[in-house]
Scaffold this motif. Sequence first.
Motif, mmCIF file in Angstrom:
data_model
loop_
_atom_site.group_PDB
_atom_site.id
_atom_site.type_symbol
_atom_site.label_atom_id
_atom_site.label_comp_id
_atom_site.label_asym_id
_atom_site.label_seq_id
_atom_site.Cartn_x
_atom_site.Cartn_y
_atom_site.Cartn_z
ATOM 1 N N PRO A 191 0.825 -1.218 0.000
ATOM 2 C CA PRO A 191 0.000 0.000 0.000
ATOM 3 C C PRO A 191 0.854 1.261 0.000
ATOM 4 N N ASN A 192 0.343 2.293 -0.612
ATOM 5 C CA ASN A 192 1.064 3.564 -0.662
ATOM 6 C C ASN A 192 0.047 4.713 -0.552
ATOM 7 N N PRO A 193 0.072 5.464 0.570
ATOM 8 C CA PRO A 193 0.952 5.331 1.734
ATOM 9 C C PRO A 193 0.617 4.068 2.520
ATOM 10 N N ASP A 194 1.604 3.585 3.286
ATOM 11 C CA ASP A 194 1.416 2.264 3.897
ATOM 12 C C ASP A 194 0.655 2.288 5.220
ATOM 13 N N GLY A 196 1.566 2.001 8.138
ATOM 14 C CA GLY A 196 2.045 0.951 9.024
ATOM 15 C C GLY A 196 1.879 -0.454 8.483
ATOM 16 N N VAL A 197 1.463 -0.596 7.244
ATOM 17 C CA VAL A 197 1.237 -1.917 6.651
ATOM 18 C C VAL A 197 2.362 -2.233 5.675
ATOM 19 N N ASP A 198 3.049 -3.366 5.884
ATOM 20 C CA ASP A 198 4.094 -3.777 4.943
ATOM 21 C C ASP A 198 3.504 -4.388 3.684
ATOM 22 N N TRP A 199 2.525 -5.275 3.867
ATOM 23 C CA TRP A 199 1.918 -5.967 2.734
ATOM 24 C C TRP A 199 0.411 -6.106 2.953
ATOM 25 N N LEU A 216 -0.355 -7.219 6.767
ATOM 26 C CA LEU A 216 0.831 -7.874 7.306
ATOM 27 C C LEU A 216 1.914 -6.870 7.656
ATOM 28 N N GLN A 217 2.595 -7.146 8.768
ATOM 29 C CA GLN A 217 3.856 -6.483 9.103
ATOM 30 C C GLN A 217 4.889 -7.570 9.313
ATOM 31 N N VAL A 218 6.062 -7.414 8.713
ATOM 32 C CA VAL A 218 7.106 -8.427 8.786
ATOM 33 C C VAL A 218 8.309 -7.858 9.533
ATOM 34 N N HIS A 219 8.807 -8.619 10.536
ATOM 35 C CA HIS A 219 9.928 -8.171 11.344
ATOM 36 C C HIS A 219 10.905 -9.331 11.569
ATOM 37 N N PRO A 220 12.157 -9.029 11.902
ATOM 38 C CA PRO A 220 13.115 -10.096 12.200
ATOM 39 C C PRO A 220 12.730 -10.809 13.492
ATOM 40 N N GLU A 240 0.196 1.255 15.725
ATOM 41 C CA GLU A 240 -0.756 1.741 14.722
ATOM 42 C C GLU A 240 -1.295 0.574 13.897
ATOM 43 N N PHE A 241 -0.416 -0.365 13.590
ATOM 44 C CA PHE A 241 -0.806 -1.520 12.794
ATOM 45 C C PHE A 241 -1.741 -2.449 13.572
ATOM 46 N N LEU A 242 -1.393 -2.744 14.819
ATOM 47 C CA LEU A 242 -2.143 -3.725 15.593
ATOM 48 C C LEU A 242 -3.483 -3.221 16.098
#
Length: 568
Positions: A191-194, A196-199, A216-220, A240-242
Amino acid sequence: MGQRPNVLKPDQSPRHRLGYLIRELREARGLSMRDFAAKTFVSHSKVQRWENGARPPKDRSEAELIDKVLGAGGFLIELWQEIGRETSDPNHVSDSASHVSDASLALATAVSQAAPSGGEGIFIPARLNDGTVVLVAVDRRAVLRAGMGIGAATAAGLTMPAAVAINAPEDPFGFARSVTKNWSGLRLSRPNPDYGVDWQALLPGGRSMLGSQLLLQVHPARIVEGRVVVSVPAQRRVEEFLTRPTRSLLVGAIDTKDASQFYVLDGRKARGRLMKNGGVYEVTAPIAYELDDLTYGILWAVANYDDALQADDQDLAETRSDLKAYERLSASAVSREAAPGLNAVAHMWLGSDFCARHILRALPELPEVPAFWTREQRGEEASAWLIFDHKYPYLRETTKALGGTSTRAFCIPEGVVRSSPRHERILLFLSMALMEAMGIHTQVTTDPSYEAVEGFVVAPDREAVIANWVRGEGMWHVDVTARSSIVRDCTNSAQDVNAHSVTAAPTAAGRLRALAHYLDLPWAWLVQRCAHLARAGSSGLVQSRSRLVSAAGIDTACKYVGSLPADH
């Protein structure tokens, strides 16, 4: 190698266009004609006739099988329908491409892995002419209608977006590359702007499922004392995402020597587990939530059913109340037009719920212990046993009413198994495992002549209860009858499967092991993964929101399978 002859003229007619694209997709899949013939259960010469345009698929079911094997997401079915329209109306002008260039392997491969419906900004894997694998953001439907060739797209005035390399900053953990490779129906976009969302992930629908969306948010991540610890560097962004009301997943990525591993946690569960550790926020998740065919299948089914039922919640409750009058009848066949405003999943739920209550009303009157016949063949249909809120209680009540074991037969032909993706086969397996956990002996016939048999409960040679909502013309068809011809047919069907079941064994473990073998699923892996997931519970993986969806069936099935011996 000599150059492949190109005798087809795709711009000549829809049948030539269909043949051309069947050949392109077959070769993009790396299938020989004989391999493709085996997968579609036809002769080598018939494949040749399809591809040279001499004789298109004879009916819709044949076109659907071709489309399924080649992973064309319904587009080949559309072209087949175009042939029928041209035949009935010679003046009909096709809305498919008027000019089709020689489709490149890159785009043919991408389309063969694309999702069932169109959309903008969708990332799909493709292979460039130099062998480089990239993610391509592409409006699939527009490209397909332009003829699948890059040259044709340019000629039609379409602009192909620039390819985004897999190892580019947009996919630093290799998540997009991995999941689109493993589950070709899954679509990802950024998404653009995202916000807080990666995918954004669009889960595919099915024969009745409508599709679902995940953020989705992806983290190590890392493994610490048997748990996955996801490191979240930006607290504000993850919060913000959750806190979004839409369904979300937090994804932890762990690099290994062979391939990255990904672990998922439902956003609502992650919200309650966010804790500060030094200067970094972390979220823990069970190792059981590794993203594989088991967890993807559960995510796919629960999200699809949950979203569709939640969308029609109020109308569904009102319709169920309106249709209660049919309970006074011993026989009824209700059309979907009785609930015209509801979606397909809501119709499924109504039919399943009514049939369950119809059987429970009739069961005490049967003169002897009956045999059950159910019509589900695929994971999409069968997962209703695991997910619909009334299914698990129905199994418990029928077992209690009978006071002992019973049998339940399935018709699952080999062709259905071959055309079902692995995650759907796992859902089918778990649904039957749930029944075995309740003391119900499952049986399987591979004979396709039984596919048309409706769901029933029969007291052999005495009385039959018809109850069918799967692949029927309406929402349900129910009856209670002692008519000799019907009772005899039901009795013969049940006895034949009982005598020739491909999963026959004296124990539940033996039957399920035979079922896993027939469905081409690794037994030891199933036992181990189900045991892990049973300990963690499935609600943290994906949390239902509809009151009509329950995790009880999933957790019971996983617990039971996980308790079985993994050795042979």
